[in-house]
Design an enzyme around this catalytic site. Structure first.
Site, PDB file in Angstrom:
ATOM      1  N   ASP A  24       0.148  -3.708   1.448  1.00  0.00           N
ATOM      2  CA  ASP A  24       0.761  -2.941   0.358  1.00  0.00           C
ATOM      3  C   ASP A  24      -0.275  -1.938  -0.141  1.00  0.00           C
ATOM      4  OD1 ASP A  24       3.119  -3.661  -2.144  1.00  0.00           O
ATOM      5  OD2 ASP A  24       1.589  -2.111  -2.329  1.00  0.00           O
ATOM      6  N   GLU A 135       4.891  -0.690   2.042  1.00  0.00           N
ATOM      7  CA  GLU A 135       4.723  -2.131   2.199  1.00  0.00           C
ATOM      8  C   GLU A 135       5.322  -2.606   3.520  1.00  0.00           C
ATOM      9  OE1 GLU A 135       6.786  -4.012  -1.023  1.00  0.00           O
ATOM     10  OE2 GLU A 135       6.432  -6.006  -0.178  1.00  0.00           O
TER      11      GLU A 135
HETATM   12  N1  DCP Z   1       7.790   3.260  -7.190  1.00  0.00           N
HETATM   13  C1  DCP Z   1       8.706   3.931  -7.987  1.00  0.00           C
HETATM   14  N2  DCP Z   1       9.324   3.278  -9.029  1.00  0.00           N
HETATM   15  C2  DCP Z   1       9.023   2.004  -9.306  1.00  0.00           C
HETATM   16  C3  DCP Z   1       8.115   1.291  -8.493  1.00  0.00           C
HETATM   17  C4  DCP Z   1       7.499   1.965  -7.436  1.00  0.00           C
HETATM   18  O1  DCP Z   1       8.969   5.108  -7.737  1.00  0.00           O
HETATM   19  N3  DCP Z   1       9.617   1.390 -10.317  1.00  0.00           N
HETATM   20  C5  DCP Z   1       7.110   3.995  -6.095  1.00  0.00           C
HETATM   21  C6  DCP Z   1       5.785   4.503  -6.548  1.00  0.00           C
HETATM   22  C7  DCP Z   1       4.786   3.619  -5.908  1.00  0.00           C
HETATM   23  C8  DCP Z   1       5.488   3.164  -4.655  1.00  0.00           C
HETATM   24  O2  DCP Z   1       6.878   3.139  -4.982  1.00  0.00           O
HETATM   25  O3  DCP Z   1       3.572   4.292  -5.629  1.00  0.00           O
HETATM   26  C9  DCP Z   1       5.064   1.808  -4.158  1.00  0.00           C
HETATM   27  O4  DCP Z   1       5.393   0.785  -5.104  1.00  0.00           O
HETATM   28  P1  DCP Z   1       4.418  -0.377  -5.477  1.00  0.00           P
HETATM   29  O5  DCP Z   1       5.192  -1.347  -6.287  1.00  0.00           O
HETATM   30  O6  DCP Z   1       3.715  -0.877  -4.270  1.00  0.00           O
HETATM   31  O7  DCP Z   1       3.378   0.280  -6.471  1.00  0.00           O
HETATM   32  P2  DCP Z   1       2.057   1.067  -6.158  1.00  0.00           P
HETATM   33  O8  DCP Z   1       1.781   1.180  -4.719  1.00  0.00           O
HETATM   34  O9  DCP Z   1       2.121   2.361  -6.895  1.00  0.00           O
HETATM   35  O10 DCP Z   1       0.960   0.190  -6.881  1.00  0.00           O
HETATM   36  P3  DCP Z   1       0.270  -1.161  -6.388  1.00  0.00           P
HETATM   37  O11 DCP Z   1      -1.163  -0.809  -6.229  1.00  0.00           O
HETATM   38  O12 DCP Z   1       0.500  -2.108  -7.513  1.00  0.00           O
HETATM   39  O13 DCP Z   1       0.935  -1.573  -5.117  1.00  0.00           O
HETATM   40 MG    MG Z   2       1.839  -0.517  -3.486  1.00  0.00          MG
END
Ligand code: DCP
Ligand code: MG
Length: 422
Positions: A24, A135
């Site tokens: 991820d 992911e």
């Molecule tokens: N995303 C989104 N809206 C959300 C959750 C996520 O648009 N409510 C998008 C933005 C993130 C991407 O999906 O960058 C991937 O989701 P993740 O939950 O894996 O979150 P991140 O990668 O940003 O952070 P982490 O480091 O916690 O994985």
């Molecule tokens: Mg992520």
């Protein structure tokens, strides 16, 4: 190995023979923005919509870890994010220390970065389940071994960082749910390995929200019952849980104990079908190998038939200690559905390993076609994947659908050939 609990049914419902890697990406959209604007590295950065003046409806897609320190998180209303972390005036001569950068969502760009990451993942595993833009689960059973699994995880992580420039957190474990917990455990830039037999122990101190399927409402109810951690849930009386939550109670109980028999099923249509079976100890006796291969060949042919699949390539795999994966395959002039031929060819191919000590054998058909147009659907993400326990094979028989790309390798080959991957 967790003491005591390990003797209870379900606790060790793992598959020690399966090595799952979950990847991820860290603050993925923000990481992509930092690729094209390296000056945003190390800065609080919010990616979202609606932060322009006069345009205050929108939400945060993601926030860099620096922005998370201000309490900004995914799915938060942009107005709240702006309250917690004001937008920096990037033209100001003297920028405000407690303000952050805001950027709009550019999905096309993030998808192009994700495609580069996914290409690496497919290169690192035969079976890849892409779950979202950032992911995926990889079945890396045949690419590594528990003794060196951490090094393999680091290799995948390093490749992504070196070749694409974004950082991934990686979890390695014997089950999908444990691999996911592992990748999340030490984010960002995490690399966590949970070995077979350690899953229930690893889960025990986690809060109940970490258990797949427990949302805020269920968590509150569980807390009212005095259940705070996954360990509490695993130690609870399953009958009480069923009284309270119905069938779901049993499911939550099992999950808290680390029970998860799912396999990594690839995204998209299956391009090959295979069965493999491990011996308790490495075996040299050719007849025992043949016996196993016969049972596996029959299982594969039956499965192909049940899926309405024709195949043009038949292959075998022989894993020799410690974990050298050898494959041989043969392509036919046209697609067939013929169990006897699968057996005959598989036996011929395995004969090459008559003198080797072998700890696992497999049979695979590939170059599939589905003339009836009924594309086989293998177990979906949330479904239980089909698995056979073949007594005839004298061991546990696993099934998997493999990466499309590998069978393409064999497409125009005839005769024996050796692939690096099965
Ligand atoms: N995303 C989104 N809206 C959300 C959750 C996520 O648009 N409510 C998008 C933005 C993130 C991407 O999906 O960058 C991937 O989701 P993740 O939950 O894996 O979150 P991140 O990668 O940003 O952070 P982490 O480091 O916690 O994985
Ligand atoms: Mg992520």
């Amino acid at each position: 190995m967790p003491s005591g609990d390990a003797t209870l049914p379900g606790v060790d419902d793992e598959r020690p023979d399966q090595i799952v890697l979950h990847v991820d990406m860290d603050c993925f959209y923000a990481a992509c923005e930092r690729l094209r604007e390296p000056q945003l590295r190390g800065e609080p950065l919010v990616v979202g919509m609606g932060y322009e003046p006069g345009d205050d409806i929108g939400a945060v897609a993601t926030a860099s870890y620096e922005a998370r320190e201000y309490g900004v998180e995914s799915a938060m209303a942009i107005s709240e994010a702006l309250d917690r972390l004001p937008r920096l005036d990037e033209d100001a001569a003297d920028p405000d220390e407690s303000a952050g950068y805001y950027r709009p969502v550019d999905l096309d760009f993030y998808q192009s970065v994700a495609a580069e990451v996914k290409a690496i993942l497919h290169d690192c595993a035969d079976t890849v389940r892409e779950v979202s833009i950032d992911e995926a689960y990889l079945d890396v059973t045949d690419r590594t071994a528990w003794e060196v699994a951490e090094g393999f995880g680091r290799h995948v992580k390093n490749r992504i960082e070196r070749e694409v420039g974004v950082v991934a957190s990686v979890g390695v474990a014997p089950t999908l749910s444990a691999a996911k917990v592992a990748s999340d455990y030490d984010k960002p830039d995490g690399l966590v390995v949970i070995e077979p037999g350690e899953v229930a122990e690893f889960f025990a101190p986690l809060s109940v929200e970490e258990v797949h399927g427990v949302g805020p409402v269920t968590a509150r109810t569980l807390r009212e019952l005095g259940i705070e951690t996954a360990g509490d849930l695993a130690a609870a009386d399953p009958h009480e849980l069923v009284d309270r939550f119905g069938d779901r109670g049993r499911e939550l109980y099992d999950r808290a104990r680390g029970a998860d028999t799912r396999e990594v099923t690839p995204t998209g249509d299956p391009k090959s079908l295979s069965r493999e079976s491990a011996f308790a100890d490495a075996v040299e006796d050719p007849e025992r190998k043949r016996e196993q291969v016969r049972a596996l060949a029959e299982a594969v042919a039956t499965r192909a038939q049940s899926k309405g699949a024709l195949y043009r390539t038949i292959g075998v795999k022989a894993v020799t200690p410690p974990y050298d994966v050898n494959t041989r395959e043969r392509s036919l002039p046209g697609p067939i559905d013929d169990a006897d031929l699968v057996e005959e060819i598989a036996l011929e191919l395995i004969a090459e390993f008559d003198d080797d000590r072998v700890r696992k054998v497999g049979v695979r058909v590939s170059n599939l076609s589905f003339p009836a147009g009924e594309q086989a659907r293998l177990g979906g993400w949330d479904q239980e994947t089909e698995r056979d326990d073949s007594e005839a094979a004298g061991g546990q028989v696993e099934s998997s659908a493999d990466d499309p790309d590998r069978s393409a390798l064999a497409d125009d080959r005839s005769g024996q050939s050796s692939l690096t991957d099965f």
